[in-house]
Scaffold this active site. Structure first.
Site: not given
Ligand code: ATP
Ligand code: MG
Length: 584
Positions: A65, A291, A301
């Protein structure tokens, strides 16, 4: 136990000297011996689907995102999705999940692309945006309404929460749940055209208010939001949410394996329900993995944004941030991050990875690749009494002793040098191998010197160390074969470059910020230590920004983006040893 990997606790530690960890210990589903290709339950599934002929070609996607910069947790998802595509000869799409214009921005779209490329991955022509599918998604929502599987609801957000029930109590139906198809289609079209206030209505799927899975209790699919979108401008007053956009975008793109993190496991029944109830062109499947969680930092984020906007750090690329842009500025090679992620493997377990494990991987990479240089960070003057005044000479120094084919460079030497303050000690104990009156030491690549006396100021601080040198020991060995017990680094005072050096430590003092109190209170007040006046050998003047070199005996450092020809600035990428392990 130092240098160990504890599977039971799923905590990964990596003290100095930790042996490389093989993938075979990292998977929870197989015992295939480690070879060049990683093994894990997701790759096993992909392989089974390919072997059975379910798909001709694997298609994965990385779906950020655009509401922040990428962090090292995202790197895990990137390496997994792009890695699988590469290993199975498929493609990985970069898809911006841009369904919430209130929080998204064009700057992030560019930054994310830069970071994915920097990490070493290429999406080719496969760059997509969920917003490209808004019209199709809208049509599908209308199909659901026609099939009496979606309705427009007027309950407020709070009422909706009350009606939803809890984990132990079923929800109850909204009074608007039985609207007719015609009424719903009309209201939904008017939501689209901007007739209603933000939050006045939503479109909900009509599934089951008593489901044990709360995500199936008539989840919201669309909300009204009168906010211009970075790509669609003012065309839309309604936006699909994640659940409605994600699976359908996967289907449009022909994604075969939609890999995401475990928090989406409970959303999978909804992902499947939507795909099963819409006439989509393909049938992707969702798979979840654990994760990445890293000690002494935060990988959310929302929190990273707060660190930036509240000025707890100097920006997204502050070298203390766990963002890819932060690591890049700090001098961490992309290969070290990829290798770190690869060693962790992919499982469904919750795991906390110690920061020292990442740091050791970075050290390992830089030890073989980084050029050596000399720099003095806490300088005190050393004067060689019997070295002729005004004389200078060039000495040959090897650029990387870890590489037997290493080339060399010339380093200027003279009568007055800078050395580290803590390389001198009064009345030193026997095991102190460096400068103390009467002791002979080697100046790296130069000569043997013997300390004769020190000059102190009124406060008792050493201001000058006096030595004599043995002209026969040029290059660092004496012709009579006598040994010295220690070698120290130095920089010629006349030839030195002055620089600011920024020493970084963990951004958070606590391993799990926020465990005992507000997470911001766990920020490490000493995470940045600025050394304003350091002395560097001349070759460092030309150091490439972001490329780490080893300052001999001190650690790995790189020129910062703030550096200027007349005001050099260096970052410490990582120290030579894990000082936290020692402190504990
Ligand atoms: P955050 O949880 O950090 O606020 P998010 O998961 O909402 O961020 P996205 O931009 O939606 O952020 O993430 C893009 C992809 O990265 C998604 O498929 C998410 O599952 C993966 N992702 C985010 N954080 C992690 C993590 N700590 N470890 C592995 N994959 C991750
Ligand atoms: Mg997300």
């Amino acid at each position: 136990m130092p240098g160990c990997f504890r599977l039971a606790g799923t905590r990964i530690s990596g003290r100095q000297g930790a042996p490389p960890i093989e993938n075979e210990f990292m998977t929870d589903t197989d015992n295939t011996p480690a070879d060049d290709t990683p093994h894990d339950f997701i790759r096993d599934k992909v392989k089974a689907d390919m072997d059975s002929g379910l798909h001709d070609k694997v298609v994965t996607r990385f779906p950020p995102e655009p509401n922040g910069f990428l962090h090292i947790g995202h790197a895990k998802s990137i390496c997994l999705n792009f890695g699988i595509a590469a290993e199975f000869g498929g493609t990985c799409n970069l898809r911006f999940d841009d369904t919430n214009p209130a929080k998204e921005d064009e700057t992030y779209i560019h930054a994310i692309q830069d970071d994915v490329r920097w990490l070493g991955f290429d999406w080719g022509d496969n760059l997509f945006y969920a917003s490209d599918y808004f019209e199709q998604l809208y049509d599908w929502a209308c199909d659901l309404i026609r099939a009496q599987k979606a309705y427009v609801d007027d309950l407020s957000a709070e009422e909706m929460r009350e009606y939803r029930g809890t984990l132990t109590e079923p929800g109850k139906a909204s009074p608007y749940r039985e609207r007719t198809v015609e009424e719903n289609l009309d209201l939904f079209a008017r939501m689209r055209s901007g007739e209603f206030e933000d939050g006045a209505k939503v479109l909900r799927a009509k599934i089951d208010m008593t489901s044990g899975n709360i995500n199936l209790r008539d989840p919201v699919l669309y909300r009204i939001l009168s906010h211009p979108h970075p790509r669609t401008g003012k065309a839309w007053s309604i936006y699909p949410n994640y659940d409605f956009a994600h699976g359908q975008s996967d289907a449009i793109e022909g994604v075969t394996h939609s890999v995401c993190t475990l928090e989406f496991e409970d959303h999978r029944p909804l992902y499947d329900w939507l795909l099963d109830n819409l006439s989509v062109p393909a049938r992707p499947r969702q798979y979840e993995f654990g994760r990445l969680n890293l000690g002494h930092t935060v990988l959310s984020k929302r929190r990273l944004i707060e660190l930036v906007t509240e000025n707890h750090v100097a920006g997204w690329d502050d070298p203390r941030m766990p963002t890819l842009t932060g690591y890049r500025r700090r001098g961490v090679p992309a290969t070290a991050i990829r290798d770190f992620i690869g060693r962790l493997g992919v499982t469904k377990a919750y795991g906390l990875v110690e920061m020292s494990y990442l740091e050791n991987t970075i050290r390992e990479h830089l030890n073989t690749s980084a050029q050596r240089r000399m720099a003095v960070l806490d300088p005190v003057k050393l004067v060689i009494e019997n070295y002729p005044e005004g004389q200078t000479e060039e000495l040959e120094a090897v650029n990387n002793p870890a590489d037997e084919n290493s080339d060399t460079r010339m380093v200027s030497f003279g009568r007055e040098l800078w050395v580290e303050r803590d390389d001198y000690m009064d009345d030193a104990p026997k095991k102190f191998r460096r400068l103390t009156v009467g002791q002979e030491v080697r100046l790296r690549f130069a000569y043997f010197v013997t300390c004769t006396e020190v000059i102190k100021d009124a406060a008792g601080e050493v201001v000058e160390i006096r030595c004599t040198y043995d002209p026969e020991s040029r290059g660092g060995d004496s012709p009579d074969g006598r040994k010295v017990r220690g070698t120290i680094h130095w920089v010629s005072a006349e030839h030195a470059e002055t620089a600011e050096v920024r020493l970084y430590d963990h951004l958070f003092a606590e391993e799990v910020p926020g465990k005992e109190r507000d997470w911001l209170e766990d920020l490490n007040p000493n995470s940045l230590d600025i050394r304003a006046t350091c002395y560097l050998e001349r070759a460092l003047r030309d150091a490439e920004v972001g490329v780490a070199v080893q300052f001999e005996r001190l650690g790995y450092f790189c020129a910062d983006t703030d550096t200027k020809p007349d005001a050099l600035v260096f970052n410490r990428t990582v120290s030579l040893r894990d000082s936290w392990a020692k402190a504990k």
